[in-house]
Structures are given as structure tokens and as C-alpha cells.
Enzyme design. Structure first.
Site, PDB file in Angstrom:
ATOM      1  N   HIS A   1       0.807  -1.222   0.000  1.00 18.02           N
ATOM      2  CA  HIS A   1       0.000   0.000   0.000  1.00 18.02           C
ATOM      3  C   HIS A   1       0.838   1.269   0.000  1.00 18.02           C
ATOM      4  O   HIS A   1       0.482   2.245   0.633  1.00 18.02           O
ATOM      5  CB  HIS A   1      -0.888  -0.011   1.248  1.00 18.02           C
ATOM      6  CG  HIS A   1      -2.062  -0.937   1.195  1.00 18.02           C
ATOM      7  ND1 HIS A   1      -1.954  -2.265   0.873  1.00 18.02           N
ATOM      8  CD2 HIS A   1      -3.383  -0.721   1.425  1.00 18.02           C
ATOM      9  CE1 HIS A   1      -3.155  -2.832   0.938  1.00 18.02           C
ATOM     10  NE2 HIS A   1      -4.030  -1.910   1.261  1.00 18.02           N
TER      11      HIS A   1
ATOM     12  N   GLY B   1      -2.717  -0.225  -6.025  1.00 19.79           N
ATOM     13  CA  GLY B   1      -3.538  -1.420  -5.775  1.00 19.79           C
ATOM     14  C   GLY B   1      -4.715  -1.060  -4.889  1.00 19.79           C
ATOM     15  O   GLY B   1      -5.778  -1.650  -4.973  1.00 19.79           O
ATOM     16  N   HIS B   2      -4.512  -0.120  -3.999  1.00 19.51           N
ATOM     17  CA  HIS B   2      -5.610   0.424  -3.189  1.00 19.51           C
ATOM     18  C   HIS B   2      -5.662   1.913  -3.467  1.00 19.51           C
ATOM     19  O   HIS B   2      -4.746   2.646  -3.146  1.00 19.51           O
ATOM     20  CB  HIS B   2      -5.384   0.157  -1.707  1.00 19.51           C
ATOM     21  CG  HIS B   2      -6.595   0.449  -0.859  1.00 19.51           C
ATOM     22  ND1 HIS B   2      -7.350   1.596  -0.994  1.00 19.51           N
ATOM     23  CD2 HIS B   2      -7.187  -0.271   0.132  1.00 19.51           C
ATOM     24  CE1 HIS B   2      -8.351   1.568  -0.122  1.00 19.51           C
ATOM     25  NE2 HIS B   2      -8.275   0.446   0.569  1.00 19.51           N
TER      26      HIS B   2
ATOM     27  N   HIS C   1     -13.528  -4.783  -4.057  1.00 19.50           N
ATOM     28  CA  HIS C   1     -13.383  -4.281  -2.696  1.00 19.50           C
ATOM     29  C   HIS C   1     -14.072  -2.917  -2.593  1.00 19.50           C
ATOM     30  O   HIS C   1     -13.764  -1.982  -3.338  1.00 19.50           O
ATOM     31  CB  HIS C   1     -11.873  -4.176  -2.417  1.00 19.50           C
ATOM     32  CG  HIS C   1     -11.539  -3.745  -1.036  1.00 19.50           C
ATOM     33  ND1 HIS C   1     -11.283  -2.428  -0.720  1.00 19.50           N
ATOM     34  CD2 HIS C   1     -11.407  -4.440   0.115  1.00 19.50           C
ATOM     35  CE1 HIS C   1     -10.994  -2.337   0.568  1.00 19.50           C
ATOM     36  NE2 HIS C   1     -11.058  -3.549   1.100  1.00 19.50           N
TER      37      HIS C   1
ATOM     38  N   GLU D   1     -14.181  -8.248   1.224  1.00 22.18           N
ATOM     39  CA  GLU D   1     -14.759  -6.982   1.708  1.00 22.18           C
ATOM     40  C   GLU D   1     -15.415  -6.258   0.530  1.00 22.18           C
ATOM     41  O   GLU D   1     -15.182  -5.066   0.304  1.00 22.18           O
ATOM     42  CB  GLU D   1     -13.676  -6.096   2.327  1.00 22.18           C
ATOM     43  CG  GLU D   1     -12.758  -6.836   3.296  1.00 22.18           C
ATOM     44  CD  GLU D   1     -11.763  -5.955   4.019  1.00 22.18           C
ATOM     45  OE1 GLU D   1     -11.820  -5.886   5.247  1.00 22.18           O
ATOM     46  OE2 GLU D   1     -10.927  -5.337   3.340  1.00 22.18           O
TER      47      GLU D   1
ATOM     48  N   GLU E   1     -18.593  -2.107   5.533  1.00 22.36           N
ATOM     49  CA  GLU E   1     -17.497  -1.550   6.334  1.00 22.36           C
ATOM     50  C   GLU E   1     -17.701  -0.048   6.557  1.00 22.36           C
ATOM     51  O   GLU E   1     -18.120   0.681   5.651  1.00 22.36           O
ATOM     52  CB  GLU E   1     -16.167  -1.805   5.599  1.00 22.36           C
ATOM     53  CG  GLU E   1     -14.980  -1.275   6.376  1.00 22.36           C
ATOM     54  CD  GLU E   1     -13.646  -1.537   5.675  1.00 22.36           C
ATOM     55  OE1 GLU E   1     -13.584  -2.435   4.806  1.00 22.36           O
ATOM     56  OE2 GLU E   1     -12.681  -0.829   6.018  1.00 22.36           O
TER      57      GLU E   1
ATOM     58  N   CYS F   1     -15.518   2.269   6.708  1.00 25.91           N
ATOM     59  CA  CYS F   1     -14.725   3.043   5.740  1.00 25.91           C
ATOM     60  C   CYS F   1     -15.424   3.135   4.385  1.00 25.91           C
ATOM     61  O   CYS F   1     -15.270   4.129   3.678  1.00 25.91           O
ATOM     62  CB  CYS F   1     -13.368   2.383   5.490  1.00 25.91           C
ATOM     63  SG  CYS F   1     -12.198   2.604   6.812  1.00 25.91           S
TER      64      CYS F   1
ATOM     65  N   CYS G   1      -8.358   0.526  10.067  1.00 22.18           N
ATOM     66  CA  CYS G   1      -8.625   1.599   9.102  1.00 22.18           C
ATOM     67  C   CYS G   1      -9.824   2.454   9.500  1.00 22.18           C
ATOM     68  O   CYS G   1      -9.844   3.662   9.250  1.00 22.18           O
ATOM     69  CB  CYS G   1      -8.853   0.997   7.719  1.00 22.18           C
ATOM     70  SG  CYS G   1      -9.980  -0.400   7.709  1.00 22.18           S
ATOM     71  N   CYS G   2     -10.840   1.830  10.116  1.00 18.76           N
ATOM     72  CA  CYS G   2     -12.101   2.564  10.322  1.00 18.76           C
ATOM     73  C   CYS G   2     -12.044   3.635  11.424  1.00 18.76           C
ATOM     74  O   CYS G   2     -12.517   4.761  11.176  1.00 18.76           O
ATOM     75  CB  CYS G   2     -13.235   1.592  10.609  1.00 18.76           C
ATOM     76  SG  CYS G   2     -13.497   0.347   9.333  1.00 18.76           S
TER      77      CYS G   2
END
Ligand code: FUB
Ligand code: ZN
Length: 671
Positions: free
Chosen positions: A168, A219-220, A290, A342, A358, A360, A438-439
Site C-alpha cells: 500500500h 492497488g488500493h 473491494h 470486503e 465496512e 470506511c 482503518c475505520c
């Protein structure tokens, strides 16, 4: 689309929030969430999953110091068949290793962004001192060439940008930029912004269409929208160019991720749909893969479309929006129907008890909605932004700000969370922290910047998308003035707008939400009024004595779901204004699935105390199917079920699980 017609968020510096609901939330973030999360990032919360976030930055600083000291004798740690190899004079020290998820750095970047927003509203020298000290550590972790990701700084710089698909580094760049811009805007301090620019410059020297550069992309996603923000802040075109490159290059063939992995035969679309890299973005019609990645990409696409006046890109955003919101959105504003990856699943597949939804992802949906609104103010976007906000997003955090949901299901049976492997991702109570956290900091930054979702502007117009009370400063023709909004959203739809002084002529665009069937506006005498795309445009030079009262009736509404959704057939959900309600067994007894209501039964709004605070609950007469001695028998010939009358009590969905572990359900059988 026409760039001149677009609008942008009002700077948080020009918004003072004074609102019964949002002042409480932002104060909670300031006084509870930020200190708690700083402890979490430093692994100081007993019993909570470890973060290692600040550990990694500190270890990277030590590594850089060591490298400076040892010069050529320094050996980058690297992994061989025999295991890890370190500088011989520097035996392996567990304290100097990278721990946690590959994107752990981003948790600090989100936290510092939330700190920045909080400082904008509430200067706090102590918090700022902690932040400055932490920023100093982060800046010292940066490599001389500008690279900044502790994963590879600590575990082998030879691997930098070798696995864009899964690691990431560009995601961390995106969050670094977001945090750095916010901190700069709040404090005018430049070290973190400089670090972000240096990393972005390094990335732009490595990626692009020019000869010798890699034609890779994240990738993200998130770097795309962040780079646009960096461009808007610094005015440097190269950041916009890089954002556009990442958007345009995505999904082109041969697939970059194939090349990166040296795959001998080309992958099919399925393999990269998880990353939204299966097709060029303008050819994408369905929200896939995702969910967080998807909405972050779409936000980046919309941001680039706006800045570059790119109609085909905006059209692609519109198609993806319609697909996602029309076929894959939970009534709570959750997205991502399956925990497998996800991810989004197929249209109209909206399972309640295995939902992923999620936190996020709903935050990302808000990012996307706001950017669509910046291009085209249409209440369709604002309605969904509001739905996500008051339901899934807020559900992500306990009322005391100290525990969090990552997954936001619409139906929970605590026993199933423990005994049914398909539901292991669902937690019946909020967690103190997560290894993959992450959230929680995402929530903190979203809540802290709520003003920028509520109000956007262009030269002549101030748009109110969400009714967050407070004062907004606006400038028209060189004259600055204030617009004061008071509201009791989301519980009461009466909004008052006043002007402390006479204003020059300007336009106030007020959103009329899709959930109200009527509305009334008083006090707008003399204003030119137009209703367009769900916004009421009022143009006038307002007077000090003017007081607008907008009434948006918040009636209890019994909603049904499309019959194409298997899970909700024969069921209804209860909403009031933007808030979705749910049943909890603490109020209604166990076995929520045995409850039913008649959609035309009279509903009553009544206060309820949850975790020491009062909320409007909704009471509706209904029924409970009786359980008798022979109920244990699995199958028998049909007889009319015996039902007893009961009063069902619904509470706001986002407040669920604040009274301990219990059953919850949004959808209920209808009579
Ligand atoms: O990969 C970074 C973040 O971790 C994602 O956005 C979340 O869905 C979680 O997987
Ligand atoms: Zn998350």
C-alpha cells in the site's frame, strides 16, 4: 459539464459549528476519540489489538540514523532463503522491525488529519504539541529521496514499488497527503506538507507515461483524490497530472499487475475486478470488487473529472453511482455485501446478517457523493451522503467514542457471531481497536470535517447539502458576510437561517431531501426562487432582519424494499428523516424475527435513554408470534400462527449495541 459551474467545499476555517448534534460529535472526537486513538497508535490501550503504527515510524527513524552513522557499511535488511540478513555489526533487533499490516502508516495520517480539523475548530496548544512532535518523527522516517513508507524502509528498500497490487505504498502516500494538507491548512506549518510533496515528487519521478517510468497505479486507491487535493493546495500541475495518469492508466492492457508479477499468461477480468483494474475506468459500468477501494477510486475519478473538465470521466462516475446506489446499497447507506474480499457482490443481493458494510466504505461513499455534488448539485447525491452519514458511518463508533464497528450488519444474533463461521466477521459489540484499524481514525477525520460535506460554494452560491448548524462565512464580490444556520437535525426538520448583517446579492441553495414529501419555506420574501435537482435556489441581497425558516417534515416512514431483494421480501423498515431505525432485543425481548408490524399502524415518537443520553425512539403496535411447547418440533402441518399484540420499540440504527450485547434487526416482518 462546465468547470465554471462547479463548486468546492467551504474551507473549515470559514465554518464554525454550533449544533446540538454535531457540536457533541466534534467535541467527542476532540476530548475522547483523538486521545484514545493516540494511545492506540502507541500501543497503550490494555487489552486492545496492537497497532505498531508509531513503533514503525520510530524504528524507521532509528534505521535512518544508523544508516547515516554506518555509511557504506550499512546493509539494508533483506530476506533470503536463509532468512533475514542485517548489517553484521547490527544484529537483529526485534525493536527495529516492521510490525502490523502493510498500511499501518496510514492510521497516523488519518489521525493527524482528524487532529488538524479539530484544531481548526478548537485551538489546543497541548494537542498541537503532541502532533508536532509526532510529525517530527514521521519526517525523520522519510528517506533522502522522498520515499516514505515504513514497511519497506524497515524491511528492504530493494522492494520499493515491486508489489503495487497488494502493498500500500501509494495508499499511504494518499493518506499522507490528506493529513498533510489538512494540518497545513489548520496550522500553516509546513514540515508534513513538505514531506508529502517530497514523497509525491518521488512517486511522480517513478510513475507516468514518459519513457523509463513505470505505468503502474495503486492497488488500493486514494492517491488519486489526494493528489488532486495536493494540486489544489500547492497549485503544482504535476500532482494533477499524476492523479490523472493513475486514473487513465488503470485497467489498461496488458495489465500492470500481471507485468509486476511476471505472469506468463494474461489474467482475465475477474482477477483484477477486486481492484477495479479489470477495465479502463471509462468502460466500467458496475461497482465491483473491494468496496472501499471502489468508492475511493470513484472519488478520485470525480475529482480529476472536475479539475480537468472531463465529461467522459464524469459520465463514468455517474454510471457507477447509479449502479451502486440503485442495486447494491443497504438502506443504512452500507456498501460491500460480502466479507469475501470486503466486496460488492451482485445486484439486489443484500443479505442482512452476513453484510460487510465496512465503516470506511460508507465514509468513501460520502467522499464520492461530495465530489459528485461539486460537479453537479443534485440531491440524489446528497441524499445518499446523508443516509450513509447518519446510519452506517455513525454506527461505526460507540456513543462514548471508545469502541468501534468495522462491519455494520443489519441483523445480528450474538450466538451466530460466535458459532457460525459465515458470520465471524460480524461483531455483536464494538471493539476497542483492530489489528487492521482503518475505520476508527477514518471516522475521526470524517466527523472533524463534517462542515465541508455540509456546505460547498462557488463565486455566487452557497450550497447547504446537510443541515449542520453554525456560521458559514461567504465572500461575494469582495464583501465577506456570515450566514447563520440553526438546526436540530437529524431529529427535527426545522431549519432557521439568519444573516447578522445585510448581504450583497447572492444565491443560497437549500437541499430539499428526497425523504420529505412536502416542505415549506417562510421568510424568503423578495427572493428569486427556483427549484432544480432537489435544491431550492434563493437569490437575493438578504437583510439583517431576514429569517428564513425551512420546514422539512420528519414523519415516521415505513419503507419496503424492492421485491428483487430476496432477504427483505415481506419485510419493512422504519425511518424518520434521514435516520434508519432498528429493533434491539434489550427493548423488545429475544427472538426479533418473531415480531411483525402492520405498515399502517400508528407510530409514536418517544424519548429513550441510551448510554445516559436521550434519543427519539419510535413505538409502533405490532405482534409477536408465540412460542409454545410444541414449537421445538421442526415441521408440522400448517395452522394460523398464534400472535400476541406487543408494542415494538425502534431505536436509531447507529445507536445499537450501546447497551451491551443483544439481538438487532433493521427489517421486520410486515403483517
Ligand atoms: O487495505 C486498507 C484498508 O484495510 C481497506 O480500505 C479496508 O477495507 C481494510 O481492508
Ligand atoms: Zn475500515
Amino acid at each position: 459539464m462546465d468547470k465554471k459551474q462547479t463548486n468546492s467545499p467551504v474551507s473549515l476555517k470559514h465554518i464554525t459549528i454550533q449544533d446540538p448534534f454535531w457540536s457533541r460529535e466534534t467535541e467527542l472526537v476532540r476530548t475522547a476519540v483523538l486521545p484514545y486513538q493516540w494511545d492506540a497508535l502507541n500501543d497503550r490501550i490494555p487489552g486492545a489489538a496492537k497497532s505498531y503504527c508509531m513503533h514503525n515510524f520510530r524504528a524507521a527513524v532509528r534505521r535512518n540514523e544508523k544508516k547515516r552513522k554506518l555509511g557504506d557499511a550499512f546493509l539494508e535488511p533483506h530476506f533470503t532463503k536463509e532468512g533475514w540478513v542485517f548489517t553484521p555489526e547490527d544484529p537483529q533487533n526485534p525493536d527495529d522491525q516492521f510490525y502490523g499490516f502493510v498500511f499501518q502508516d496510514s492510521d497516523f495520517y488519518k489521525w493527524i488529519e482528524a487532529v488538524a480539523y479539530s484544531l481548526t475548530q478548537h485551538p489546543d496548544p497541548q494537542l498541537q504539541a503532541i502532533a508536532d512532535e509526532a510529525i517530527d518523527i514521521v519526517c525523520k522516517a522519510q528517506l533522502e529521496n522522498g520515499y516514505l513508507d515504513t514497511l519497506y524502509i524497515l524491511s528492504g528498500t530493494d522492494k520499493i514499488f515491486t508489489n503495487l497490487q497488494d502493498h500500500h505504498e501509494l495508499y499511504c502516500l494518499g493518506h499522507l497527503i490528506e493529513g498533510a494538507v489538512a494540518y497545513y491548512e489548520a496550522t500553516k506549518k509546513t514540515p508534513l506538507l513538505d514531506a508529502a510533496c517530497r514523497y509525491a515528487d518521488y512517486v511522480s519521478s517513478c510513475f507516468g507515461e514518459e519513457e523509463g517510468k513505470r505505468r503502474g497505479y495503486p492497488g488500493h486507491e486514494i492517491a488519486e483524490m489526494a493528489l488532486v487535493r495536493l494540486y489544489q493546495t500547492t497549485g503544482k500541475e504535476r500532482y494533477l497530472k499524476l492523479a490523472r495518469f493513475f486514473v487513465d492508466e488503470r485497467g489498461s492492457r496488458p495489465y500492470y499487475f500481471d507485468k509486476e508479477k511476471n505472469l506468463s499468461s494474461p489474467s482475465d477480468e475477474l482477477r483484477y475486478s477486486y481492484y477495479q483494474a479489470h477495465l479502463p475506468v471509462r468502460a466500467q459500468h458496475e461497482a465491483v470488487g473491494h468496496a472501499v477501494r471502489a468508492v475511493y477510486l470513484y472519488s478520485g475519478m470525480a475529482a480529476v473529472a472536475k479539475e480537468t473538465n472531463d465529461a467522459s470521466l464524469f459520465d463514468a462516475c455517474g454510471r457507477l453511482w447509479d449502479n451502486m446506489v440503485g442495486k447494491k446499497l443497504y438502506i443504512t447507506g452500507g456498501i460491500g455485501q460480502t466479507h469475501m474480499g470486503e466486496a460488492f457482490s451482485f445486484p439486489y443481493d443484500l443479505p442482512n446478517d452476513t453484510a460487510y458494510a465496512e465503516t470506511c466504505a460508507s465514509i468513501g461513499l460520502m467522499f464520492f457523493a461530495r465530489r459528485m455534488l461539486e460537479i453537479h448539485p443534485d440531491r440524489r447525491y446528497a441524499d445518499e451522503m446523508e443516509r450513509a452519514l447518519y446510519n452506517t458511518v455513525l454506527s461505526g463508533m460507540a456513543l462514548d467514542g471508545k469502541s468501534f464497528f468495522y462491519v455494520n450488519p443489519l441483523e445480528v444474533l450474538p450466538e451466530a457471531c460466535r458459532l457460525d463461521e459465515r458470520k465471524f466477521h460480524v461483531k455483536p459489540v464494538r471493539q476497542k481497536w483492530f489489528g487492521c484499524a482503518c475505520c476508527p481514525p477514518n471516522l475521526a477525520r470524517l466527523i472533524g470535517s463534517i462542515g465541508s460535506y455540509a456546505y460547498t460554494e462557488n463565486e455566487t452560491t452557497l450550497f447547504a447539502h446537510l443541515y449542520v448548524g453554525g456560521t458559514v462565512q461567504k465572500q461575494v464580490g469582495g464583501k465577506s458576510f456570515s450566514v447563520c444556520v440553526s438546526s436540530e437535525f437529524p431529529w427535527n426538520g426545522c431549519v432557521r437561517i439568519q444573516f447578522p448583517e445585510d448581504t450583497p446579492e447572492f444565491t443560497l441553495a437549500l437541499r430539499i431531501p428526497g425523504w420529505c414529501s412536502t416542505y415549506a419555506l417562510a421568510g424568503a420574501g423578495g427572493a428569486k426562487q427556483t427549484l432544480r435537482d432537489g435544491y431550492l435556489y434563493l437569490t437575493k441581497a438578504f437583510r439583517r432582519t431576514d429569517c428564513l425558516t425551512l420546514t422539512l417534515p420528519m414523519e415516521v416512514c415505513i419503507r419496503q424494499c424492492s421485491p428483487l431483494v430476496r432477504e427483505n421480501i415481506g419485510k419493512v423498515a422504519v425511518t424518520r428523516g434521514p435516520v434508519v431505525y432498528c429493533l434491539e432485543s434489550v427493548d423488545n425481548g429475544e427472538g426479533l424475527w418473531r415480531l411483525s408490524l402492520s405498515p399502517d399502524a400508528a407510530a409514536k415518537v418517544e424519548p429513550i435513554c441510551i448510554a445516559g443520553e436521550e434519543f427519539p425512539s419510535i413505538r409502533i403496535p405490532g405482534f409477536r408470534q408465540r412460542v409454545s411447547e410444541d414449537s421445538a418440533e421442526l415441521y408440522k402441518p400448517y395452522t394460523i400462527p398464534e400472535k400476541e399484540p406487543v408494542i415494538l420499540r425502534f431505536v436509531p440504527y447507529y445507536t445499537w449495541a450501546n447497551r451491551g450485547e443483544n439481538e438487532m434487526s433493521v427489517w421486520v416482518q410486515s403483517e
